[in-house]
Design a protein around this motif. Structure first.
Motif, PDB file in Angstrom:
ATOM      1  N   ALA A  88      -0.782   2.356   7.180  1.00 15.07           N
ATOM      2  CA  ALA A  88      -0.924   1.944   5.777  1.00 15.07           C
ATOM      3  C   ALA A  88       0.377   2.082   4.997  1.00 15.07           C
ATOM      4  O   ALA A  88       0.490   1.552   3.885  1.00 15.07           O
ATOM      5  N   SER A  89       1.359   2.776   5.555  1.00  9.76           N
ATOM      6  CA  SER A  89       2.611   2.984   4.827  1.00  9.76           C
ATOM      7  C   SER A  89       3.390   1.681   4.638  1.00  9.76           C
ATOM      8  O   SER A  89       4.189   1.567   3.710  1.00  9.76           O
ATOM      9  N   PHE A  90       3.178   0.691   5.490  1.00 11.17           N
ATOM     10  CA  PHE A  90       3.949  -0.550   5.397  1.00 11.17           C
ATOM     11  C   PHE A  90       3.650  -1.331   4.123  1.00 11.17           C
ATOM     12  O   PHE A  90       4.481  -2.110   3.666  1.00 11.17           O
ATOM     13  N   THR A  91       2.487  -1.137   3.559  1.00 13.64           N
ATOM     14  CA  THR A  91       2.144  -1.855   2.326  1.00 13.64           C
ATOM     15  C   THR A  91       2.145  -0.945   1.099  1.00 13.64           C
ATOM     16  O   THR A  91       1.772  -1.376   0.007  1.00 13.64           O
ATOM     17  N   ALA A  92       2.561   0.307   1.265  1.00 15.59           N
ATOM     18  CA  ALA A  92       2.544   1.267   0.157  1.00 15.59           C
ATOM     19  C   ALA A  92       3.893   1.278  -0.558  1.00 15.59           C
ATOM     20  O   ALA A  92       4.868   0.669  -0.115  1.00 15.59           O
ATOM     21  N   SER A  93       3.952   1.999  -1.683  1.00 14.11           N
ATOM     22  CA  SER A  93       5.181   2.154  -2.459  1.00 14.11           C
ATOM     23  C   SER A  93       5.773   3.533  -2.188  1.00 14.11           C
ATOM     24  O   SER A  93       5.067   4.537  -2.208  1.00 14.11           O
ATOM     25  N   ALA A  94       7.072   3.577  -1.927  1.00 13.12           N
ATOM     26  CA  ALA A  94       7.758   4.838  -1.655  1.00 13.12           C
ATOM     27  C   ALA A  94       7.949   5.628  -2.940  1.00 13.12           C
ATOM     28  O   ALA A  94       7.860   5.084  -4.053  1.00 13.12           O
ATOM     29  N   SER A 116       9.124   2.822   6.029  1.00 12.14           N
ATOM     30  CA  SER A 116       8.328   1.608   6.217  1.00 12.14           C
ATOM     31  C   SER A 116       7.653   1.109   4.942  1.00 12.14           C
ATOM     32  O   SER A 116       6.819   0.217   5.005  1.00 12.14           O
ATOM     33  N   PHE A 117       7.994   1.666   3.801  1.00 10.03           N
ATOM     34  CA  PHE A 117       7.263   1.378   2.567  1.00 10.03           C
ATOM     35  C   PHE A 117       7.796   0.090   1.927  1.00 10.03           C
ATOM     36  O   PHE A 117       8.512   0.112   0.933  1.00 10.03           O
ATOM     37  N   PHE A 118       7.396  -1.045   2.480  1.00 15.86           N
ATOM     38  CA  PHE A 118       7.910  -2.339   2.032  1.00 15.86           C
ATOM     39  C   PHE A 118       7.028  -3.001   0.971  1.00 15.86           C
ATOM     40  O   PHE A 118       7.466  -3.955   0.325  1.00 15.86           O
ATOM     41  N   GLY A 119       5.812  -2.523   0.801  1.00 16.72           N
ATOM     42  CA  GLY A 119       4.917  -3.138  -0.167  1.00 16.72           C
ATOM     43  C   GLY A 119       4.284  -4.408   0.378  1.00 16.72           C
ATOM     44  O   GLY A 119       4.851  -5.071   1.264  1.00 16.72           O
ATOM     45  N   PRO A 120       3.124  -4.793  -0.135  1.00 19.26           N
ATOM     46  CA  PRO A 120       2.432  -5.977   0.413  1.00 19.26           C
ATOM     47  C   PRO A 120       3.178  -7.271   0.148  1.00 19.26           C
ATOM     48  O   PRO A 120       3.154  -8.188   0.969  1.00 19.26           O
ATOM     49  N   GLY A 121       3.868  -7.378  -0.994  1.00 17.64           N
ATOM     50  CA  GLY A 121       4.517  -8.643  -1.347  1.00 17.64           C
ATOM     51  C   GLY A 121       5.583  -9.056  -0.357  1.00 17.64           C
ATOM     52  O   GLY A 121       5.627 -10.213   0.086  1.00 17.64           O
ATOM     53  N   LEU A 122       6.453  -8.120   0.029  1.00 13.36           N
ATOM     54  CA  LEU A 122       7.544  -8.461   0.942  1.00 13.36           C
ATOM     55  C   LEU A 122       7.010  -8.791   2.328  1.00 13.36           C
ATOM     56  O   LEU A 122       7.539  -9.692   3.002  1.00 13.36           O
ATOM     57  N   LEU A 123       5.970  -8.110   2.771  1.00 10.93           N
ATOM     58  CA  LEU A 123       5.415  -8.398   4.088  1.00 10.93           C
ATOM     59  C   LEU A 123       4.744  -9.772   4.115  1.00 10.93           C
ATOM     60  O   LEU A 123       4.891 -10.523   5.088  1.00 10.93           O
TER      61      LEU A 123
END
Length: 600
Positions: free
Chosen positions: A293-299, A322-329
């Motif tokens: 879940a960290s890939f879509t979370a905010s650091a 890995s905290f790229f947020g949903p928008g960038l992915l």
């Protein structure tokens, strides 16, 4: 018949305002990166009583920078130091000594001190990494400066880079990665130009590899793995081009290996066989993995970040890679589908996916809950080198992958004609808005700082000098010999390694006959006793055996003076040392015990 407009034959030439030279526009981009890096480190400039949030790691790297400067001036062996962990010293080649940063920064360290040198290093790591990727993108992959600038911004200032920069200089310093890749993956050349296409780039590549080893071997390992996965993906995507490029690529690598082997032979021998070498790692690397879940979370260090969720999804604040947020992915998925026909895009997508999966470790976790599902890292966890890797850091490979994909998309849109998704609304504007919407939540905030106990005036001003003869040490209380903040290490760094001291924060062997890695030196009974008092605030009842052991430990450390600075539980610690050694005397910033008569 005349009209209000002149004919083309008689019209005066249009006046075109002079544009800025290309180098000036490139310089403005780099200055922008430097300005952003300076803002992100602003909470520590001019604040000697503050350290970035992982204070122990900053103390370590301040000491390493001070050691590099001291080695340059004094002509000492840069691979080993007796200034820490007296009397055995530290194998610095086997630790993150960042000599590749410390030596160039020697003038800064000598003139302005280790803290300023550390902050300058952080700025150079962030801005330098962004600028290097900007240059590679601009020269090789995109035609528009704005696309390259945005790609460099992502590569240098992604949340993972900011998280690492506050603590791990050897990881944040990735400014050599783009030039190394540029030399490895050069355009094809014919036989007549083999000197230009193989030998010269191979020699430069070898020298850059040597430099990277002395900055951080871990980044070089990740780079080699990522380059291999990318090359394999590109070969599968475009077999014809791969066959054309392979001979020169392998030739450059062979030349580079030969060039690098000569200057690296002794340092690598020293690392694995020199004094205070060790085997394995001092911590369980497999435990440092990321939550899916960290890939879509905010650091934490972003405008939308908080402390709670990242603490659940990452092993610690420095590994929020890995905290790229949903928008960038989502944007990345769209780009890959849109540009799928390009072999470069397919290879990048495959490389990013592989390393994202590896960062999940040996068991998949989702929202802080272990699922019992084996993670892909389990397939390679026992391989040499990979068994020592921190899985969470594999996600850092995704940072340049995303940066390059975004740059390619912006360049594609900019180069296309004004197509419309709606009347009067160009696709270029729509795409720029989508990119901005994806990146704005990732805007970094200044790296957080924490207070640090100041260096006692007695130490900083040299009051100890008449009491410490050559070959003797200054012992800080408590003598830290493990993975914790080391007051003696900070004092040593801030005074330019003016005195040797026991203990410290480093990795070394567990004992003279046990090479297994551990944090710091093996504990002495007195260091354990004083550390317990500092942590609990409770002064124990001591025996004569405790006092004899304290003298024996001080003899082992070759102590001349024992110094207590400011501590939370300073009073019980002082009373305990008084009971062990006799009454101390107050000095500027703390207390001091002259133990020369007891130790001699």
């Amino acid at each position: 018949m005349t009209t209000g407009t002149a004919s083309p034959a008689t019209s005066p030439p249009a006046v075109v305002p002079p544009s800025r030279p290309a180098w000036l526009r490139d310089l403005l981009v780099v200055v922008g990166y430097l300005g952003l890096a300076a803002v992100l480190t602003s909470a520590q400039w001019g604040q000697p009583g503050r350290l970035f949030h992982q204070a122990g790691d900053q103390i370590l790297f301040e000491w390493m920078l001070a050691h590099a400067a001291h080695a340059v001036v004094a002509g000492d062996n840069p691979l080993h130091s007796a200034g820490l962990n007296a009397p055995d010293g530290v194998n610095l080649m086997a630790n993150t000594s960042v000599l590749g940063l410390g030596v160039p920064l020697t003038p800064v360290t000598l003139l302005l001190g280790s803290q300023v040198a550390f902050c300058v290093a952080v700025v150079c790591c962030l801005a330098g990494t962004a600028a290097a990727w900007y240059a590679l993108l601009r020269r090789r992959l995109v035609t528009t400066r704005s696309a390259a600038a945005v790609g460099g911004l992502i590569c240098g200032f992604a949340p993972g880079m900011i998280a690492q920069a506050g603590a791990h200089l050897h990881i944040a310093a990735q400014f050599l990665v783009p030039p190394i890749l540029a030399l490895v993956f050069r355009p094809a050349v014919d036989r007549a130009h083999r000197l230009v296409g193989v030998w010269r780039p191979g020699i430069v590549l070898g020298l850059l590899l040597v430099w990277q080893v002395f900055i951080g071997e871990e980044v070089l390992v990740f780079l080699a793995l990522a380059a291999g996965v990318f090359a394999l993906g590109y070969a599968l995507a475009d077999r014809v081009a791969a066959r054309q490029l392979a001979p020169a690529l392998l030739g450059r690598l062979a030349v580079a290996a030969g060039v690098a082997a000569v200057p690296l032979a002794y340092p690598l021998w020293f690392q694995f066989h020199g004094p205070q070498h060790y085997s394995g790692m001092a911590f369980a690397t497999h435990a440092f993995q990321l939550d899916a879940a960290s890939f879509t979370a905010s650091a934490r260090q972003t405008v939308l970040g908080d402390d709670w969720l990242p603490g659940l999804l990452a092993p610690n604040p420095t590994e929020e890679n890995s905290f790229f947020g949903p928008g960038l992915l989502v944007l990345a998925v769209v780009i890959v589908i849109w540009l799928w026909r390009r072999p470069l895009v397919r290879a990048l997508a495959g490389c990013g996916l592989v390393f994202a999966l590896l960062s999940l470790g040996t068991e998949l976790r989702v929202d802080g809950t272990a699922t019992g599902i084996p993670g892909p890292y389990r397939l390679v966890a026992e391989l040499p080198l990979l068994d020592l890797a921190v899985p969470a850091r594999f996600a850092l490979v995704c940072v340049p992958v995303l940066g390059v994909l975004v740059a390619l998309s912006l360049d594609r849109v900019r180069a296309a004609r004004r197509l419309s998704a709606a009347p009067g609304l160009p696709v270029r504007l729509l795409w720029a808005g989508a990119v901005a919407a994806a990146l704005l939540p990732l805007v970094p905030t200044p790296i957080r700082v924490v207070p640090v106990t100041p260096v006692p005036g007695f130490v900083a001003d040299g009051g100890w000098r008449p009491l410490v003869p050559p070959g003797r040490t200054v012992v800080a209380v408590p003598p830290v010999t493990g993975a914790a903040q080391s007051p003696a290490m900070l004092w040593s760094a801030r005074t330019g390694l003016a005195f040797p001291t026991p203990g410290g924060y480093f990795i070394g062997p567990s004992g003279p006959d046990d090479p297994a890695a551990r944090w710091g030196a093996p504990d002495r009974p007195t260091s354990v006793l004083l550390r317990r008092v500092a942590e609990t605030g409770t002064a124990p009842v001591l025996t004569d055996a405790d006092r004899r052991q304290a003298v024996e430990d001080l003899r082992h450390w070759r102590a001349a003076v024992v110094v207590l600075g400011q501590l939370t539980n300073g009073d019980p610690v002082r009373r305990t040392v008084d009971d062990l050694l006799g009454p101390g005397r107050p000095v500027d910033g703390g207390w001091m015990w002259d133990v020369r008569n007891q130790v001699d």
